[in-house]
Design an enzyme around this catalytic site. Structure first.
Site, PDB file in Angstrom:
ATOM      1  N   GLY A 161       9.363   6.388   3.107  1.00 60.55           N
ATOM      2  CA  GLY A 161      10.184   6.517   1.918  1.00 60.55           C
ATOM      3  C   GLY A 161       9.466   7.318   0.855  1.00 60.55           C
ATOM      4  CD  GLN A 193       6.054   7.641  -3.919  1.00 62.38           C
ATOM      5  OE1 GLN A 193       7.141   7.414  -3.390  1.00 62.38           O
ATOM      6  NE2 GLN A 193       4.900   7.484  -3.297  1.00 62.38           N
ATOM      7  CB  CYS A 204       2.065   3.573  -1.503  1.00 58.61           C
ATOM      8  SG  CYS A 204       2.951   4.491  -2.750  1.00 58.61           S
ATOM      9  CG  LEU A 205       3.676   8.984   1.413  1.00 58.19           C
ATOM     10  CD1 LEU A 205       4.846   9.968   1.429  1.00 58.19           C
ATOM     11  CD2 LEU A 205       2.719   9.291   2.560  1.00 58.19           C
ATOM     12  CG  HIS A 235       7.084   0.487  -1.318  1.00 56.43           C
ATOM     13  ND1 HIS A 235       5.815   0.085  -0.948  1.00 56.43           N
ATOM     14  CD2 HIS A 235       6.945   1.745  -1.811  1.00 56.43           C
ATOM     15  CE1 HIS A 235       4.955   1.057  -1.220  1.00 56.43           C
ATOM     16  NE2 HIS A 235       5.612   2.079  -1.738  1.00 56.43           N
ATOM     17  CD  GLU A 236       9.909   4.288  -1.451  1.00 56.20           C
ATOM     18  OE1 GLU A 236       9.622   4.921  -2.492  1.00 56.20           O
ATOM     19  OE2 GLU A 236       9.124   4.192  -0.496  1.00 56.20           O
ATOM     20  CG  HIS A 257       7.376   4.072  -5.931  1.00 55.05           C
ATOM     21  ND1 HIS A 257       6.114   4.331  -6.417  1.00 55.05           N
ATOM     22  CD2 HIS A 257       7.241   3.978  -4.585  1.00 55.05           C
ATOM     23  CE1 HIS A 257       5.254   4.365  -5.402  1.00 55.05           C
ATOM     24  NE2 HIS A 257       5.910   4.146  -4.277  1.00 55.05           N
TER      25      HIS A 257
HETATM   26 NI    NI Z   1       5.158   4.049  -2.333  1.00 57.26          NI
END
Ligand code: NI
Length: 167
Positions: A43, A48, A90-91, A132-133, A136
């Site tokens: 995701g 991000q 997480c990226l 999770h998203e 963000h």
């Molecule tokens: Ni993330």
């Protein structure tokens, strides 16, 4: 697109609702998808990549070698139940993984690319990724949901692996 890494202030800001699903937004979503696939994330939220708009994408089927992009604009959790713990990454926090408690099942609402409101029941990894998203978009990262002890350990780990720690 470049993925912002922990320490970047935009990751800590609350994204604003999308008011117009226009060409610019569609273009950005396309670029976000390219970026997510390039880095093999499940995701990616707009924060991000430095865009403070309430939109994120998911692709859970990637793990089976397929591509099925899911787009969520102005997403909302209507109701949630149960509990599940899953090792998340997480990226924006490359290299770190930890178990986080989440709701197991969600009933959600969001707009699609055509501006149509849809509702859906999510469970398993899709429900986890959705939460999770969503976090963000509110400036929350999965490390915020760790126990105080684990947070300490994470901070030490991050200092070792990255020079800057502004959290
Ligand atoms: Ni993330």
């Amino acid at each position: 697109m470049e993925i912002l890494i922990l320490g970047h202030p935009v990751l800590r800001q609350k994204a604003k609702p999308v008011e117009d699903i226009n060409g610019e937004l569609k273009k950005n979503i396309e670029k976000m998808a390219e970026t997510m696939y390039k880095f093999k994330g499940l995701g990616l939220a707009a924060n991000q990549v430095g865009i403070l708009k309430r939109v994120f994408i998911l692709d859970i089927s990637q793990r089976e070698g397929k591509n099925k992009l899911e787009i969520y604009i102005n997403p909302e959790i209507v109701s949630a139940e149960g509990q599940i713990a899953y090792e998340e990454g997480c990226l924006s926090i490359p290299g770190y993984y930890a178990k986080v408690n989440r709701y197991a099942k969600l009933y959600i609402r969001a707009y699609d690319l055509n501006g149509k409101l849809f509702e859906r029941e999510l469970e398993g990894i899709r429900a986890i990724a959705f939460q999770h998203e969503c976090d963000h978009l509110d400036g929350i990262l999965f490390i915020d949901r760790l126990s105080p002890l684990k947070k300490q350990l994470f901070k030490r780990w991050w200092k070792k692996h990255h020079k800057k720690l502004s959290n």
